[in-house]
Design an enzyme around this catalytic site. Structure first.
Site, PDB file in Angstrom:
ATOM      1  N   GLN A 198      -8.262   6.810  -1.997  1.00 57.04           N
ATOM      2  CA  GLN A 198      -8.241   6.746  -3.573  1.00 57.04           C
ATOM      3  C   GLN A 198      -9.564   5.980  -4.009  1.00 57.04           C
ATOM      4  O   GLN A 198     -10.006   6.408  -5.033  1.00 57.04           O
ATOM      5  CB  GLN A 198      -7.091   5.986  -3.987  1.00 57.04           C
ATOM      6  CG  GLN A 198      -5.629   6.718  -3.618  1.00 57.04           C
ATOM      7  CD  GLN A 198      -4.533   5.950  -4.142  1.00 57.04           C
ATOM      8  OE1 GLN A 198      -4.573   4.966  -4.960  1.00 57.04           O
ATOM      9  NE2 GLN A 198      -3.295   6.408  -4.091  1.00 57.04           N
ATOM     10  N   HIS A 236       2.095   3.665  -5.470  1.00 57.79           N
ATOM     11  CA  HIS A 236       1.889   2.455  -4.586  1.00 57.79           C
ATOM     12  C   HIS A 236       0.813   1.521  -4.964  1.00 57.79           C
ATOM     13  O   HIS A 236      -0.083   1.982  -5.437  1.00 57.79           O
ATOM     14  CB  HIS A 236       1.570   3.070  -2.965  1.00 57.79           C
ATOM     15  CG  HIS A 236       1.420   1.899  -2.068  1.00 57.79           C
ATOM     16  ND1 HIS A 236       2.286   0.835  -1.931  1.00 57.79           N
ATOM     17  CD2 HIS A 236       0.808   1.819  -0.916  1.00 57.79           C
ATOM     18  CE1 HIS A 236       1.988   0.154  -0.942  1.00 57.79           C
ATOM     19  NE2 HIS A 236       1.028   0.994  -0.164  1.00 57.79           N
TER      20      HIS A 236
END
Length: 334
Positions: A88, A110
């Protein structure tokens, strides 16, 4: 139990998503469920994937518009990042960040990338989280059956003043409001999720199964019996706990099994194990685990790959593979 941080469909306004495009970055387990559930809820959805992604054909076959990651991030007023934790930060810097305009809502399932500083978004956007407490295939199946999987939600940054309503609307759109949407923080979701994976659900359970199997085999018992007793039947116990709690599980098993549980369990999970759990939690809270995991990926993941290969070569995998071929009905294709 607190009830003022639990929300349902009646508390959400799906209309908050009207006129907005939701970009789902990733089409794996969670990505496909979020995209299809939102689409079926009447939300305008696009999916962002690499040009060479094997998931592009699946998404297109499901009737979802697929764009490159950068283009999808730019198209969406709401952007949900459902890419692997370890990717990410890099993808944010290289392909996502430039497409996030002031006033947009950036979502995660998350808390890892935000909590541990892998992504440092600008001040003028909303940042939230919607984390279903179940795998994507379950999120999708429950939605199709008219039910829902409980979700956690959090607002990390509220630049617009509307972040809470938008995050809750998203959670409702994927079916979470049919069960319950529980409000938390990025920190608490992230740290408890990592701890559960490492100490109980994955690390703890798999190591316990392996140790039990090896104990029986080393004592001369048939490896097939060891597999059945230490791995195969674990699903029965897990399902009973999932449905009825620990005491409900104990009610459903034999008196012999229950007595053995209550008199021997603490000898296996004793003070040494509890001390190890506290140390694992400390490493998560301090960021030590996150730094280790990020460093492992930046180094090419050689150690990770080696551990995977070593695990694949264990006897329990060979024995289990042979036994599962006798029970083809247990493979549901997930």
């Amino acid at each position: 139990m607190k009830t003022d941080d639990i929300f349902y469909d009646k508390d959400a306004d799906l209309g908050k998503l009207d006129g907005k495009t939701v970009a789902i970055l990733g089409y794996g387990s969670q990505g496909h469920a979020h995209a299809l559930n939102l689409k079926d809820s009447g939300v305008d959805v696009v999916v962002g994937l690499r040009s060479d992604s094997s998931s592009r054909a699946k998404a297109e076959a499901a009737g979802v518009e697929v764009l490159d990651i950068a283009e999808a991030a730019s198209r969406g007023e709401i952007v949900m990042i459902l890419l692997p934790d370890e990717k990410q930060g890099e993808l944010w810097r290289e392909e996502i960040a430039d497409g996030i305009a002031p006033g947009n809502l950036l979502l995660f399932a998350h808390g890892f990338a935000i909590h541990f500083g892998e992504i440092d978004p600008p001040a003028g956007i909303d940042i939230g989280m919607v984390a279903p407490k179940g795998p994507g295939h379950l999120v999708r199946r429950q939605y199709e059956e008219g039910n829902g999987v409980p979700c956690l939600m959090a607002v990390h940054q509220d630049a617009s003043g509307n972040a809470h309503d938008l995050v809750l609307a998203y959670a409702s759109g994927i079916g979470g409001g049919r069960a319950a949407v529980i409000e938390t923080t990025f920190k608490d979701e992230c740290e408890t999720d990592l701890f559960g994976e490492q100490a109980v659900l994955c690390g703890g359970a798999s190591e316990l199964v392996q140790a039990g199997y090896e104990t029986l085999v080393e004592a001369g018992y048939d490896p097939r019996l060891a597999y059945f007793e230490c791995l195969h039947e674990l699903k029965l116990i897990a399902d009973l706990m999932y449905e009825k709690g620990i005491q409900g599980m104990r009610y459903s098993i034999s008196n012999t099994a229950e007595y053995g549980d209550m008199t021997r369990g603490k000898r296996v999970i004793g003070e040494e194990s509890r001390a190890a759990m506290k140390q694992i939690l400390s490493e998560i809270q301090s960021g030590e685990f996150a730094k280790e995991w990020i460093a492992e990926n930046r180094a090419g993941g050689e150690s990770f790959d080696r551990m995977r290969k070593e695990a694949e070569g264990k006897q329990i995998e060979e024995v289990g593979g042979e036994l599962r071929e006798m029970m083809p009905w247990i493979d549901q294709g997930f």
